[in-house]
Scaffold this active site. Structure first.
Site, PDB file in Angstrom:
ATOM      1  N   LYS A  15       3.411  62.983  37.843  1.00  0.00           N
ATOM      2  CA  LYS A  15       4.103  64.213  38.238  1.00  0.00           C
ATOM      3  C   LYS A  15       4.929  64.776  37.071  1.00  0.00           C
ATOM      4  O   LYS A  15       5.009  64.156  36.016  1.00  0.00           O
ATOM      5  CB  LYS A  15       4.969  63.949  39.482  1.00  0.00           C
ATOM      6  CG  LYS A  15       4.140  63.491  40.704  1.00  0.00           C
ATOM      7  CD  LYS A  15       3.496  64.638  41.436  1.00  0.00           C
ATOM      8  CE  LYS A  15       2.333  64.327  42.341  1.00  0.00           C
ATOM      9  NZ  LYS A  15       2.432  63.358  43.384  1.00  0.00           N
TER      10      LYS A  15
HETATM   11  C1  PLP Z   1       1.900  62.844  44.656  1.00  0.00           C
HETATM   12  C2  PLP Z   1       1.818  63.388  46.006  1.00  0.00           C
HETATM   13  C3  PLP Z   1       2.388  62.750  47.127  1.00  0.00           C
HETATM   14  C4  PLP Z   1       2.956  61.383  47.163  1.00  0.00           C
HETATM   15  O1  PLP Z   1       3.537  60.863  46.131  1.00  0.00           O
HETATM   16  P1  PLP Z   1       3.594  59.343  45.709  1.00  0.00           P
HETATM   17  O2  PLP Z   1       4.908  59.306  45.022  1.00  0.00           O
HETATM   18  O3  PLP Z   1       2.441  59.107  44.794  1.00  0.00           O
HETATM   19  O4  PLP Z   1       3.579  58.484  46.922  1.00  0.00           O
HETATM   20  C5  PLP Z   1       2.355  63.391  48.353  1.00  0.00           C
HETATM   21  N1  PLP Z   1       1.775  64.581  48.503  1.00  0.00           N
HETATM   22  C6  PLP Z   1       1.191  65.212  47.473  1.00  0.00           C
HETATM   23  C7  PLP Z   1       0.563  66.529  47.721  1.00  0.00           C
HETATM   24  C8  PLP Z   1       1.183  64.646  46.194  1.00  0.00           C
HETATM   25  O5  PLP Z   1       0.583  65.292  45.198  1.00  0.00           O
END
Ligand code: PLP
Length: 380
Positions: free
Chosen positions: A215
């Site tokens: 991210k």
């Molecule tokens: C990355 C992501 C998540 C969850 O994140 P994690 O930290 O990897 O559990 C949830 N929803 C979306 C759309 C994402 O891109």
């Protein structure tokens, strides 16, 4: 044309050969300092000053009154849905074009997703499709919204800000209010993104973010729940910490809890990354502007931020003319060691969700056949 695109990506990332990832983290600030400090303090786990500091800072940054740090974004979504009042066998409105975590979190409760189409401009939930659905297939009884065909309660609505581009929050917020549905924003991809100046994840009853490694900023693994509701914030913290009743030595618990609190060592990383978030977003926006100029000369659509919004451009995306051109580009670019990816398989086509209620999906299908994400890391 494909060769020109690869040349341009290599030029932008100043890397004439070798692998270019889709999105890699940058650790140029106080990361090592804070992580070493967390280790030296011996508080590396669920208690420590960095977890509290991260919660304060992310709340301030986003403008939410309260933030609860979690082990990851999926856990944040799971708890947010519980806090919104979602129960087993109820329905949660979301979009089919999303990462699987959104639907997984709904499933942990035993609830079912109900899919609404996306808007081609935002790549997130379409307010027009949502409105059509709510007008034609739901009714309000005792201040709750029910799905007429199944008789099930619609317990929440979870739009997702795809690749950092905010959905049409004004209309979606209003529709949820009128139809008595709690709004929970999946802002996992949109940290730093704003709609009409207000941070994504702060429009609904609750919002969630992710600090996963891919991210915009990362704590290794991590996430947060955002809310302005003091009662829900307290309950959220309680649920993420095994629902332990505070006491100097006694162990007592008053409900089923979860071991979902972000460890202090991850929070140390999160605090250091948060200090750089604005400069990361500025860098990503400069990159997207350059991509945008470049693609003007080609018959390819470069995804730009929707109106009224300020996007973090987490992942840049292009729309090719059809599926065969998309596949050819994926093949060519990955052969050239430039990492590109199609969008996730649509959720209504994933085995576990293939029987879920699904409205017209024509925009989702159209986009999923054509969209490709191209390298989007912060360029320092
Ligand atoms: C990355 C992501 C998540 C969850 O994140 P994690 O930290 O990897 O559990 C949830 N929803 C979306 C759309 C994402 O891109």
């Amino acid at each position: 044309m494909f060769e020109d695109i690869i040349d341009e990506i290599r030029r932008l990332f100043k890397k004439s050969s070798g692998f270019i990832p889709l999105h890699e983290p940058r650790f140029q600030g106080n990361e090592s300092k804070y992580v070493v400090d967390a280790i030296t303090s011996t508080f590396v786990s669920s208690v420590g000053q960095y977890v509290d500091q991260f919660e304060d800072r992310i709340a301030k940054y986003t403008g939410a009154r309260f933030a609860i740090a979690t082990v990851n974004g999926t856990a944040a979504l799971h708890i947010a849905l519980i806090l919104a009042g979602v129960k087993k066998d109820e329905l949660v409105i979301t979009q089919s074009l999303s990462f699987i975590a959104t639907c997984n979190a709904i499933s942990y409760i035993g609830a079912d997703p109900l899919f609404i189409d996306i808007d081609k401009q935002t790549l997130g939930m379409s307010s027009v499709s949502l409105s059509d659905f709510l007008e034609s297939k739901t009714e309000i009884k005792d201040n709750n919204c029910y799905h007429i065909p199944s008789g099930k309660r619609i317990a929440a609505c979870v739009p997702m800000h795809t690749f950092g581009h905010p959905v049409d929050l004004e209309k979606i917020t209003e529709l949820c209010k009128v139809h008595k549905i709690p709004l929970v924003e999946d802002a996992a991809e949109s940290i730093g993104s704003r709609y009409k100046g207000k941070h994504t994840g702060t429009f609904g009853l609750l919002g969630t973010i992710s600090l996963n490694g891919n991210k915009t900023i990362t704590s290794g693994g991590g996430g947060a729940i955002l809310t302005d509701d003091e009662y829900l914030a307290k309950l959220g913290k309680h649920l993420t910490t095994q629902s332990k009743i505070p006491h100097r030595w006694e162990f007592d618990h008053d409900m089923i809890g979860y071991n979902y609190r972000m460890p202090n060592i991850n929070a140390a990383l999160a605090c250091a990354q948060l200090e750089q978030l604005d400069s990361f977003v500025e860098s990503k926006r400069r990159l997207s502007e350059k991509y945008n100029c470049f693609f003007k000369d080609y018959p390819i659509l470069f995804m730009q931020e929707p109106k009224d919004s300020y996007s973090n451009y987490w992942l840049n995306a292009i729309i090719l003319s059809d599926k065969s051109e998309r596949d050819a580009f994926l093949e060519y670019s990955n052969d050239q060691l430039v990492m590109t990816r199609p969008v996730w398989r649509l959720m209504h086509k994933i085995k576990m969700f293939s029987n879920s209620y699904c409205e017209d999906m024509s925009s989702s299908e159209w986009v999923s056949e054509r969209l490709v994400n191209i390298p989007s890391s912060v360029i320092l």
